[in-house]
Design an enzyme around this catalytic site. Structure first.
Site, PDB file in Angstrom:
ATOM      1  N   GLU A  20       6.445   8.098 -26.293  1.00 26.05           N
ATOM      2  CA  GLU A  20       5.515   8.299 -25.185  1.00 26.05           C
ATOM      3  C   GLU A  20       4.081   8.013 -25.607  1.00 26.05           C
ATOM      4  OE1 GLU A  20       8.000  12.059 -23.254  1.00 26.05           O
ATOM      5  OE2 GLU A  20       6.079  12.390 -24.231  1.00 26.05           O
ATOM      6  N   CYS A  27       3.479  16.726 -24.520  1.00 27.77           N
ATOM      7  CA  CYS A  27       4.198  16.011 -25.572  1.00 27.77           C
ATOM      8  C   CYS A  27       5.707  16.131 -25.423  1.00 27.77           C
ATOM      9  CB  CYS A  27       3.798  16.549 -26.942  1.00 27.77           C
ATOM     10  SG  CYS A  27       2.079  16.259 -27.362  1.00 27.77           S
TER      11      CYS A  27
END
Length: 346
Positions: A90, A334
């Site tokens: 990501e 996250c």
């Protein structure tokens, strides 16, 4: 084949020289990749066709495959990239009126298993190469052109522990910092770590004016043990001592990242302990409201509780701010989007 973005300018020049080609072409290639945003050798039109063909034979240059791209109501843009081996990572673009920040991953998965973070669910898969790190930055840099301000800051706070991938991380940072490449000042680059003490000491010796952020998330050994398994290897007091040494060596302020969890870290006792621990350290605290993850049973404190905690720190001489959550509607914390996709594929 090796990704050409793994090479420094000097390494690329050496390759060209060893191949019997003009080494000065290295700067032209860097210009295309890092300044003009070329995603293929064929786009480098001021290079000869024979050189482009040779580069295509020896190296890879392509964008990451985008598995998902989500744009939040607040402008935060989250990318889920599908790498060549189908590991997912990501990256996040975070625009504000004064800056545009890229949050970058350094590993596929995470081995540290912090008890509030989605990154470690499913475990660690592998380190990212310097090229895989830098390519994320190039994607976000391109996306930033759609916003009012160009990319100005990078935080290594995405999936993974940056200092656990030290060599690839530092090679990527030197490319990001190089005037011939992305040309972002070291003071605009932040490395966040859970507290890998030997690497903090090694980082201090690099001679770069990088910003260091410590994922503290506890106020002593017992509280940190609850949330941060790494604390059993690098205990709270040892970490604080390493931070003191880092500050003395670099003369840089340290940021302590501190998650606010109701009745766990957001308590009056925590304030007293932090005041004692931080004595003599030039630092600030970034207070992070807990972003719920279904696998963990923690709760976010009320706004009033968080403000009281912040004010108590300020009264103790510790500068603290509460981070404004960004991109909650697109799972921007996250590891959340990566974890969500892995669940869907099971």
């Amino acid at each position: 084949m090796q990704d050409i973005r793994n090479l420094s300018l000097e390494e690329l020049a050496d390759y060209l020289k060893s191949a019997g080609l003009e080494s000065f072409r290295a700067e032209q290639i860097f210009q295309w990749i890092y300044k003009q945003g070329a995603w293929s050798f064929e786009a480098m039109t001021n290079l000869s066709q024979s050189l482009r063909e040779r580069l295509s034979k020896d190296f890879v240059l392509k964008p990451n495959a985008i598995a998902q791209k989500l744009i939040s109501a607040d402008g935060t843009t989250k990318f889920l990239f599908d790498l060549d081996d189908h590991e997912k990572i990501e990256s996040v673009l975070i625009p504000t009126p004064t800056r545009t920040t890229a949050c970058i991953s350094t590993q596929a998965g995470c081995k540290f298993g912090c008890k509030f973070c989605a990154s470690g669910i499913g475990g660690w898969k592998r380190n990212l190469t310097a090229a895989e790190i830098v390519t994320q930055v190039l994607h976000v840099k391109e996306e930033a052109l759609k916003h009012r301000k160009p990319l100005s800051n990078i935080v290594f706070m995405g999936t993974g522990e940056p200092l656990d991938n030290f060599d690839h991380l530092m090679k990527a940072i030197r490319l990001i910092n190089s005037p011939k490449a992305i040309n972002l000042g070291a003071r605009h680059i932040t490395i966040s770590t859970v507290g890998v003490v030997p690497r903090i000491k090694e980082l201090a010796a690099q001679g770069l004016q990088l910003e260091l952020a410590i994922s503290l998330h506890g106020f002593d050994n017992p509280s940190r043990n609850v949330l941060m398994p790494v604390n059993r290897k690098y205990p709270f007091d040892e970490l604080i001592a390493a931070c003191r040494e880092y500050g003395r060596t670099t003369k840089r302020q340290i940021t302590f990242e501190y998650i606010l969890i109701k009745d766990v870290t957001c308590t009056p006792h925590a304030v007293a302990s932090l005041k004692k621990a931080f004595k003599g350290i030039i630092c600030k605290m970034n207070l992070i409201p807990y972003n719920p993850v279904s696998e963990f049973g923690h709760k976010t404190p009320s706004r009033e509780e968080m403000l009281t905690f912040r004010d108590s720190l300020e009264d103790s001489g510790i500068h603290a701010t509460i981070r404004t959550p960004r991109g909650k509607d697109v799972n921007a914390a996250c590891g959340q989007l990566r974890h969500q996709m892995s669940q869907q594929q099971q």
